[in-house]
Enzyme design. Sequence first.
Site, mmCIF file in Angstrom:
data_model
loop_
_atom_site.group_PDB
_atom_site.id
_atom_site.type_symbol
_atom_site.label_atom_id
_atom_site.label_comp_id
_atom_site.label_asym_id
_atom_site.label_seq_id
_atom_site.Cartn_x
_atom_site.Cartn_y
_atom_site.Cartn_z
ATOM 1 N N SER A 1 47.623 43.600 45.113
ATOM 2 C CA SER A 1 49.032 42.596 44.781
ATOM 3 C C SER A 1 48.400 42.257 43.668
ATOM 4 O O SER A 1 47.595 42.302 43.685
ATOM 5 C CB SER A 1 48.542 41.973 47.083
ATOM 6 O OG SER A 1 49.276 40.668 45.830
ATOM 7 N N TYR B 1 41.117 36.698 49.057
ATOM 8 C CA TYR B 1 41.884 38.047 48.850
ATOM 9 C C TYR B 1 42.066 38.138 47.532
ATOM 10 O O TYR B 1 42.573 39.824 47.898
ATOM 11 C CB TYR B 1 43.147 37.239 49.313
ATOM 12 C CG TYR B 1 44.270 38.001 49.409
ATOM 13 C CD1 TYR B 1 44.303 39.772 50.672
ATOM 14 C CD2 TYR B 1 45.437 38.714 48.145
ATOM 15 C CE1 TYR B 1 45.397 39.900 50.774
ATOM 16 C CE2 TYR B 1 46.397 39.522 48.440
ATOM 17 C CZ TYR B 1 46.450 40.185 49.486
ATOM 18 O OH TYR B 1 47.726 41.569 49.570
#
Length: 248
Positions: free
Chosen positions: A146, A159
Amino acid sequence: MTPNPDLSGRIALVTGASRGIGYSVAKQLAAAGAHVVAVARTIGGLEELDDEIKSAGGQATLVPLDLTDMPGIDRLGGAINDRWGKLDILVANAGVLGVISPIGHVEAKVFDKVMAVNVTGTWRLIRSVDPLLRNSEAGRAVIVSSNAAHSARAFWGPYAASKAAVETLMRSWADETKSLALRVNAFDPGRTRTAMRAQAVPGEDPKTLPQPSEIAAKLMPLVSRSLTETGLIYQAQRDRFVAYRQPE
């Protein structure tokens, strides 16, 4: 890169295959001729995937497995070895968001789960299938990451840290295997119409986001036999490879 590779006879392992990008990737791999080993926690989603793959003439093996089950990941590698003796394609897609929150407000159990699934589970998976990918004449590994790993935006700490960690694992693994036929890269899907994205940005209009099937199609060239790149990050929504840090 070859846009629509012929994957006939190839064995492909996809984690997080019961929904979202993983579901679409598994379907497209099967449509291209691969036998898909589909891994996810949700049995219902796996069965739906199996129905779709088989109705289109493809083949799949379903593996209900939580990536916090580390011995289970080891057994998965052993089962693939016993049945096929190799693995041609790995798409390590499974991951959890945790919470969008100030770092100091994140509960320890939430942080630990994000790291267990996204980082430790991915490492254990790599450890389990690395010998199998080396047995392939053209092993291909794709670690789904990501842009959060690089933007390090406020409130995305756990995250973002987990994705930075798996990208580092990917680069080390790619450098270790660069003289082999195995190619290892990361895939940044960008903003996609998934349940995780809705959890992260609940006020966003999903109609402004690409469907998982569109993003999965951008991943397919990364599993082609003709791929030469290794140790890079492919940004799906910019159609380019990037290297955030070259090995010294």
